[in-house]
Write a protein that holds these residues in place. Structure first.
Motif, PDB file in Angstrom:
ATOM      1  N   GLN A   2      28.207  36.371  36.414  1.00  0.00           N
ATOM      2  CA  GLN A   2      27.562  37.619  36.790  1.00  0.00           C
ATOM      3  C   GLN A   2      28.383  38.856  36.439  1.00  0.00           C
ATOM      4  O   GLN A   2      28.281  39.875  37.116  1.00  0.00           O
ATOM      5  CB  GLN A   2      27.265  37.591  38.293  1.00  0.00           C
ATOM      6  CG  GLN A   2      26.287  36.513  38.691  1.00  0.00           C
ATOM      7  CD  GLN A   2      24.922  36.720  38.066  1.00  0.00           C
ATOM      8  OE1 GLN A   2      24.414  37.841  38.024  1.00  0.00           O
ATOM      9  NE2 GLN A   2      24.325  35.662  37.570  1.00  0.00           N
ATOM     10  N   ILE A   3      29.156  38.769  35.394  1.00  0.00           N
ATOM     11  CA  ILE A   3      29.986  39.912  35.007  1.00  0.00           C
ATOM     12  C   ILE A   3      29.110  41.110  34.678  1.00  0.00           C
ATOM     13  O   ILE A   3      29.390  42.229  35.095  1.00  0.00           O
ATOM     14  CB  ILE A   3      30.909  39.550  33.825  1.00  0.00           C
ATOM     15  CG1 ILE A   3      31.934  38.525  34.291  1.00  0.00           C
ATOM     16  CG2 ILE A   3      31.588  40.790  33.262  1.00  0.00           C
ATOM     17  CD1 ILE A   3      32.762  37.932  33.185  1.00  0.00           C
ATOM     18  N   ARG A   4      28.028  40.870  33.967  1.00  0.00           N
ATOM     19  CA  ARG A   4      27.146  41.978  33.594  1.00  0.00           C
ATOM     20  C   ARG A   4      26.581  42.660  34.827  1.00  0.00           C
ATOM     21  O   ARG A   4      26.575  43.892  34.921  1.00  0.00           O
ATOM     22  CB  ARG A   4      26.019  41.476  32.701  1.00  0.00           C
ATOM     23  CG  ARG A   4      25.092  42.590  32.264  1.00  0.00           C
ATOM     24  CD  ARG A   4      24.021  42.088  31.354  1.00  0.00           C
ATOM     25  NE  ARG A   4      23.184  43.184  30.931  1.00  0.00           N
ATOM     26  CZ  ARG A   4      22.215  43.074  30.062  1.00  0.00           C
ATOM     27  NH1 ARG A   4      21.969  41.910  29.488  1.00  0.00           N
ATOM     28  NH2 ARG A   4      21.496  44.115  29.733  1.00  0.00           N
ATOM     29  N   ARG A   5      26.128  41.869  35.804  1.00  0.00           N
ATOM     30  CA  ARG A   5      25.561  42.444  37.026  1.00  0.00           C
ATOM     31  C   ARG A   5      26.617  43.284  37.746  1.00  0.00           C
ATOM     32  O   ARG A   5      26.345  44.424  38.140  1.00  0.00           O
ATOM     33  CB  ARG A   5      25.028  41.355  37.947  1.00  0.00           C
ATOM     34  CG  ARG A   5      24.412  41.907  39.237  1.00  0.00           C
ATOM     35  CD  ARG A   5      23.958  40.809  40.170  1.00  0.00           C
ATOM     36  NE  ARG A   5      25.027  39.911  40.576  1.00  0.00           N
ATOM     37  CZ  ARG A   5      25.929  40.202  41.522  1.00  0.00           C
ATOM     38  NH1 ARG A   5      25.914  41.360  42.122  1.00  0.00           N
ATOM     39  NH2 ARG A   5      26.852  39.311  41.845  1.00  0.00           N
ATOM     40  N   ALA A  47      38.360  40.990  36.291  1.00  0.00           N
ATOM     41  CA  ALA A  47      38.333  41.382  37.706  1.00  0.00           C
ATOM     42  C   ALA A  47      39.056  42.715  37.900  1.00  0.00           C
ATOM     43  O   ALA A  47      38.564  43.601  38.612  1.00  0.00           O
ATOM     44  CB  ALA A  47      38.959  40.290  38.566  1.00  0.00           C
ATOM     45  N   ARG A  48      40.213  42.861  37.263  1.00  0.00           N
ATOM     46  CA  ARG A  48      40.954  44.116  37.356  1.00  0.00           C
ATOM     47  C   ARG A  48      40.117  45.273  36.800  1.00  0.00           C
ATOM     48  O   ARG A  48      40.030  46.343  37.397  1.00  0.00           O
ATOM     49  CB  ARG A  48      42.279  44.010  36.598  1.00  0.00           C
ATOM     50  CG  ARG A  48      43.153  45.256  36.768  1.00  0.00           C
ATOM     51  CD  ARG A  48      44.373  45.250  35.868  1.00  0.00           C
ATOM     52  NE  ARG A  48      43.909  45.406  34.484  1.00  0.00           N
ATOM     53  CZ  ARG A  48      44.271  44.631  33.474  1.00  0.00           C
ATOM     54  NH1 ARG A  48      45.112  43.660  33.641  1.00  0.00           N
ATOM     55  NH2 ARG A  48      43.807  44.837  32.272  1.00  0.00           N
ATOM     56  N   GLY A  49      39.474  45.045  35.649  1.00  0.00           N
ATOM     57  CA  GLY A  49      38.648  46.080  35.037  1.00  0.00           C
ATOM     58  C   GLY A  49      37.446  46.469  35.880  1.00  0.00           C
ATOM     59  O   GLY A  49      37.017  47.620  35.884  1.00  0.00           O
ATOM     60  N   LEU A  50      36.915  45.498  36.622  1.00  0.00           N
ATOM     61  CA  LEU A  50      35.762  45.761  37.486  1.00  0.00           C
ATOM     62  C   LEU A  50      36.180  46.306  38.850  1.00  0.00           C
ATOM     63  O   LEU A  50      35.344  46.775  39.613  1.00  0.00           O
ATOM     64  CB  LEU A  50      34.953  44.477  37.693  1.00  0.00           C
ATOM     65  CG  LEU A  50      34.184  43.959  36.488  1.00  0.00           C
ATOM     66  CD1 LEU A  50      33.633  42.567  36.770  1.00  0.00           C
ATOM     67  CD2 LEU A  50      33.049  44.916  36.129  1.00  0.00           C
ATOM     68  N   GLY A  51      37.472  46.180  39.166  1.00  0.00           N
ATOM     69  CA  GLY A  51      37.950  46.631  40.472  1.00  0.00           C
ATOM     70  C   GLY A  51      37.539  45.697  41.597  1.00  0.00           C
ATOM     71  O   GLY A  51      37.269  46.146  42.705  1.00  0.00           O
ATOM     72  N   VAL A  52      37.460  44.385  41.283  1.00  0.00           N
ATOM     73  CA  VAL A  52      37.111  43.393  42.302  1.00  0.00           C
ATOM     74  C   VAL A  52      38.233  42.359  42.389  1.00  0.00           C
ATOM     75  O   VAL A  52      39.035  42.233  41.471  1.00  0.00           O
ATOM     76  CB  VAL A  52      35.770  42.675  41.999  1.00  0.00           C
ATOM     77  CG1 VAL A  52      34.626  43.668  41.957  1.00  0.00           C
ATOM     78  CG2 VAL A  52      35.834  41.877  40.708  1.00  0.00           C
ATOM     79  N   GLN A  53      38.261  41.635  43.487  1.00  0.00           N
ATOM     80  CA  GLN A  53      39.200  40.535  43.625  1.00  0.00           C
ATOM     81  C   GLN A  53      38.769  39.404  42.702  1.00  0.00           C
ATOM     82  O   GLN A  53      37.568  39.165  42.542  1.00  0.00           O
ATOM     83  CB  GLN A  53      39.232  40.040  45.076  1.00  0.00           C
ATOM     84  CG  GLN A  53      39.804  41.042  46.051  1.00  0.00           C
ATOM     85  CD  GLN A  53      41.276  41.310  45.774  1.00  0.00           C
ATOM     86  OE1 GLN A  53      42.055  40.392  45.525  1.00  0.00           O
ATOM     87  NE2 GLN A  53      41.648  42.584  45.812  1.00  0.00           N
ATOM     88  N   PRO A  54      39.700  38.709  42.085  1.00  0.00           N
ATOM     89  CA  PRO A  54      39.340  37.599  41.191  1.00  0.00           C
ATOM     90  C   PRO A  54      38.433  36.566  41.865  1.00  0.00           C
ATOM     91  O   PRO A  54      37.571  35.977  41.224  1.00  0.00           O
ATOM     92  CB  PRO A  54      40.681  36.986  40.804  1.00  0.00           C
ATOM     93  CG  PRO A  54      41.651  38.102  40.966  1.00  0.00           C
ATOM     94  CD  PRO A  54      41.146  38.927  42.115  1.00  0.00           C
ATOM     95  N   GLY A  55      38.596  36.390  43.169  1.00  0.00           N
ATOM     96  CA  GLY A  55      37.765  35.439  43.893  1.00  0.00           C
ATOM     97  C   GLY A  55      36.285  35.757  43.813  1.00  0.00           C
ATOM     98  O   GLY A  55      35.449  34.858  43.875  1.00  0.00           O
ATOM     99  N   VAL A  56      35.948  37.032  43.648  1.00  0.00           N
ATOM    100  CA  VAL A  56      34.538  37.419  43.518  1.00  0.00           C
ATOM    101  C   VAL A  56      33.940  36.758  42.281  1.00  0.00           C
ATOM    102  O   VAL A  56      32.841  36.210  42.333  1.00  0.00           O
ATOM    103  CB  VAL A  56      34.387  38.955  43.443  1.00  0.00           C
ATOM    104  CG1 VAL A  56      32.965  39.358  43.105  1.00  0.00           C
ATOM    105  CG2 VAL A  56      34.830  39.593  44.751  1.00  0.00           C
ATOM    106  N   LEU A  57      34.671  36.775  41.172  1.00  0.00           N
ATOM    107  CA  LEU A  57      34.176  36.147  39.946  1.00  0.00           C
ATOM    108  C   LEU A  57      34.107  34.639  40.097  1.00  0.00           C
ATOM    109  O   LEU A  57      33.161  34.001  39.650  1.00  0.00           O
ATOM    110  CB  LEU A  57      35.059  36.515  38.754  1.00  0.00           C
ATOM    111  CG  LEU A  57      35.102  37.997  38.381  1.00  0.00           C
ATOM    112  CD1 LEU A  57      36.055  38.219  37.222  1.00  0.00           C
ATOM    113  CD2 LEU A  57      33.729  38.527  38.061  1.00  0.00           C
TER     114      LEU A  57
END
Length: 66
Positions: A2-5, A47-57
């Motif tokens: 869900q990277i695009r989302r 994850a860093r680029g999206l500003g989310v924790q890696p666990g989200v991905l």
């Protein structure tokens, strides 16, 4: 994946995510379209680029496979 989302929810273009994550534009396209499987290090960069924790991905991947 869900990277695009996640990218669109945050208002980032592919170009912006590529710049923020240090990855190539083309590489991100392949990952978003499921043509390439990212390595763990690449997932960390995304994850860093999206500003989310890696666990989200990782959680997104687990939910898709269920």
């Amino acid at each position: 994946m869900q990277i695009r989302r996640l990218r669109e929810e945050r208002g980032h273009s592919l170009e912006e995510l590529a710049e923020r994550s240090g990855l190539s534009f083309r590489g991100l396209i392949y990952i978003e379209h499921g043509q390439r499987n990212p390595s763990v290090l690449t997932l960390l960069d995304i994850a860093r680029g999206l500003g989310v924790q890696p666990g989200v991905l990782v959680n997104e991947i687990s939910q898709e496979q269920s």
